[in-house]
Design a protein around this motif. Structure first.
Motif, short mmCIF file in Angstrom:
data_model
loop_
_atom_site.label_atom_id
_atom_site.label_comp_id
_atom_site.label_asym_id
_atom_site.label_seq_id
_atom_site.Cartn_x
_atom_site.Cartn_y
_atom_site.Cartn_z
N VAL A 74 0.81 -1.22 0.00
CA VAL A 74 0.00 0.00 0.00
C VAL A 74 0.84 1.27 0.00
N PRO A 132 3.72 2.15 -1.29
CA PRO A 132 4.24 2.65 -2.58
C PRO A 132 3.18 3.42 -3.37
N ARG A 133 1.95 2.93 -3.39
CA ARG A 133 0.87 3.63 -4.11
C ARG A 133 0.56 4.96 -3.44
N LEU A 134 0.51 4.97 -2.11
CA LEU A 134 0.26 6.22 -1.39
C LEU A 134 1.40 7.21 -1.62
N ARG A 186 3.32 7.53 -4.25
CA ARG A 186 3.22 8.14 -5.58
C ARG A 186 2.16 9.24 -5.61
N ARG A 187 1.01 9.00 -5.00
CA ARG A 187 -0.05 10.00 -4.99
C ARG A 187 0.38 11.21 -4.16
N SER A 235 -7.44 8.64 -3.00
CA SER A 235 -6.91 7.32 -3.30
C SER A 235 -7.64 6.22 -2.55
N ALA A 263 -6.23 3.46 -2.18
CA ALA A 263 -5.14 2.84 -1.43
C ALA A 263 -5.17 3.31 0.02
N TYR A 303 -5.01 1.12 3.41
CA TYR A 303 -4.07 1.34 4.50
C TYR A 303 -4.82 1.43 5.83
#
Length: 141
Positions: free
Chosen positions: A94, A96-98, A100-101, A114, A116, A120
């Protein structure tokens, strides 16, 4: 009660307290402070959660060593393994996606909310529950 067991209990409840304080108190409240914009709040959150997760990794390692040293029942060991597993899922799946955003928003890009983040939060709730159950199981071991 052995020293290892007593320390495992203490570390488990310290970890639980840290997660409750940061994830469920500090994180949502910072966005209510005057002058804290979304990019500023997310930037602060990245720093805070990076520090929290680093400490959590140390606490997970300490808990594993102490629980193994205390030699409780196998069911207690299984329960004690849940929180570290959930933490690793947060960090590997989770975060890594957070990240990036958050990086996009801090850089000024418009980004939708998100999903994601919901993942989380769900993992965080499960981790809190698993830490509470672990602490209770260790107290009765």
């Amino acid at each position: 009660m052995s020293t290892s067991l007593a320390l495992a209990i203490a570390v488990t409840f310290v970890w639980l307290g840290m997660v409750l304080a940061i994830s469920f108190l500090e994180a949502p409240l910072k966005f209510r402070a005057p002058g804290v914009t979304l990019p500023i709040g997310l930037g602060i959150g990245r720093l805070v959660f990076r520090a929290l997760n680093g400490i959590e990794l140390l606490l997970a390692l300490a808990t594993a060593i102490l629980v193994a040293s205390a030699s409780p029942a196998g069911s207690v060991i299984t329960v004690a393994a849940l929180a570290p597993g959930l933490l690793l899922a947060q960090l590997a799946l989770v975060r890594p996606r957070l990240h990036r955003r958050t990086a996009a928003v801090v850089a000024g890009a418009a980004a939708r909310r998100s999903r994601a983040h919901l993942g989380y939060v769900a993992l965080e709730c499960a981790k809190v529950l698993s830490l509470a159950v672990t602490g209770a199981c260790l107290l009765t071991a």
